[in-house]
Scaffold this motif. Sequence first.
Motif, PDB file in Angstrom:
ATOM      1  N   ARG A   1       0.836  -1.205   0.000  1.00 30.76           N
ATOM      2  CA  ARG A   1       0.000   0.000   0.000  1.00 30.76           C
ATOM      3  C   ARG A   1       0.871   1.255   0.000  1.00 30.76           C
ATOM      4  N   TYR A   2       2.003   1.201  -0.690  1.00 31.30           N
ATOM      5  CA  TYR A   2       2.976   2.288  -0.583  1.00 31.30           C
ATOM      6  C   TYR A   2       2.864   3.326  -1.690  1.00 31.30           C
ATOM      7  N   THR A   3       1.776   3.314  -2.433  1.00 24.38           N
ATOM      8  CA  THR A   3       1.528   4.376  -3.407  1.00 24.38           C
ATOM      9  C   THR A   3       0.206   5.055  -3.078  1.00 24.38           C
ATOM     10  N   GLY A   4       0.031   6.241  -3.603  1.00 25.83           N
ATOM     11  CA  GLY A   4      -1.219   6.955  -3.379  1.00 25.83           C
ATOM     12  C   GLY A   4      -1.119   8.000  -2.282  1.00 25.83           C
TER      13      GLY A   4
ATOM     14  N   LYS B   1       1.496   8.705   1.022  1.00 22.60           N
ATOM     15  CA  LYS B   1       2.289   9.937   1.105  1.00 22.60           C
ATOM     16  C   LYS B   1       2.107  10.626   2.454  1.00 22.60           C
TER      17      LYS B   1
ATOM     18  N   ILE C   1       9.992   3.406  -1.638  1.00 22.90           N
ATOM     19  CA  ILE C   1       9.271   4.680  -1.500  1.00 22.90           C
ATOM     20  C   ILE C   1      10.253   5.850  -1.585  1.00 22.90           C
TER      21      ILE C   1
ATOM     22  N   ARG D   1      11.051   7.890  -4.035  1.00 20.26           N
ATOM     23  CA  ARG D   1      10.520   9.089  -4.676  1.00 20.26           C
ATOM     24  C   ARG D   1       9.671   9.897  -3.697  1.00 20.26           C
ATOM     25  N   GLU D   2       8.838   9.204  -2.935  1.00 15.00           N
ATOM     26  CA  GLU D   2       7.985   9.889  -1.958  1.00 15.00           C
ATOM     27  C   GLU D   2       8.813  10.505  -0.832  1.00 15.00           C
TER      28      GLU D   2
ATOM     29  N   TRP E   1       8.662  -4.796  -8.638  1.00 20.16           N
ATOM     30  CA  TRP E   1       9.912  -4.113  -8.327  1.00 20.16           C
ATOM     31  C   TRP E   1      11.038  -4.525  -9.275  1.00 20.16           C
TER      32      TRP E   1
END
Length: 280
Positions: A154-157, A161, A189, A191-192, A251
């Motif tokens: 669940r590491y996008t969205g 963030k 993560i 980029r975040e 990945w």
Amino acid sequence: MQRPIGVIDSGVGGLTVVSELMRQLPKEEIIYIGDTKRCPYGPRPAFEVAEYTWEMIDYLMSRDIKLLVIACNTASAVVLDDARQALDIPVIGVIHPGAVAALKATENLEVGVIGTEGTISSGAYYEELKSIHNDVKVVSLACPTLVPLVESNRYTGEEAKAVIREALEPMLDYPVDSLILGCTHYPMIEREIQDVVGEDIHVICSGDETARAVSTLLYHEQLLYTGERRPRHLFYTTGAKAMFQSIAESWLKESGLDVRETDLKLPKATRKVKSGMEEF
């Protein structure tokens, strides 16, 4: 040398190291174990981390690996020195390569480190950085919410963030110019994290430097594979195979990976040790 490289991690985070190994050493075969069932290791006591890590090491040693990468920062902090003493193959952790990369990047000698509770409380990065450069200033921050974020896929969205920003906020008060991602889950993560700390901060992933260290060591030990075979990698997980496969294929940008479930149990202990030391 046709034997595979072994890589262990508390979960999927070590895949960030595997990605670099596959890129820099495309002929080498890799056997990976992610202990996703018992992840995260960060909040666990050191004796438990050691027990679980040795179970993975024993499992890989029974498969005749030629080099071991402990791709979990928490496990590296707890077990690396003992593993180097006990095993009859080269063993590489991720803490020293990460520290080296940060010192290459920093201009003001102000280095930040984020990691699990176990890694940060061990002081491993502080000690490693100070052993290389006396004048470096180190700010460390435990971020216990980030590994579960990655392991749950669940590491996008926007929700992810928000979790990342909240975890990193205390670090923003310090004038660091380099930030070590002291957990191999965190490059997923990156980029975040970069968005939160700003483009002026060098975000340091240990995977690239670790792969270089593996390549150098294999060369000096004359263990590099130089033949023509197409490598066949093998991935083990102690947890849900479908979740692990989804994250791994995303990945590593490869489909049809050979992923298998394991309980890490062996019919008998098979740890290979250096001559003169007790054999388990």
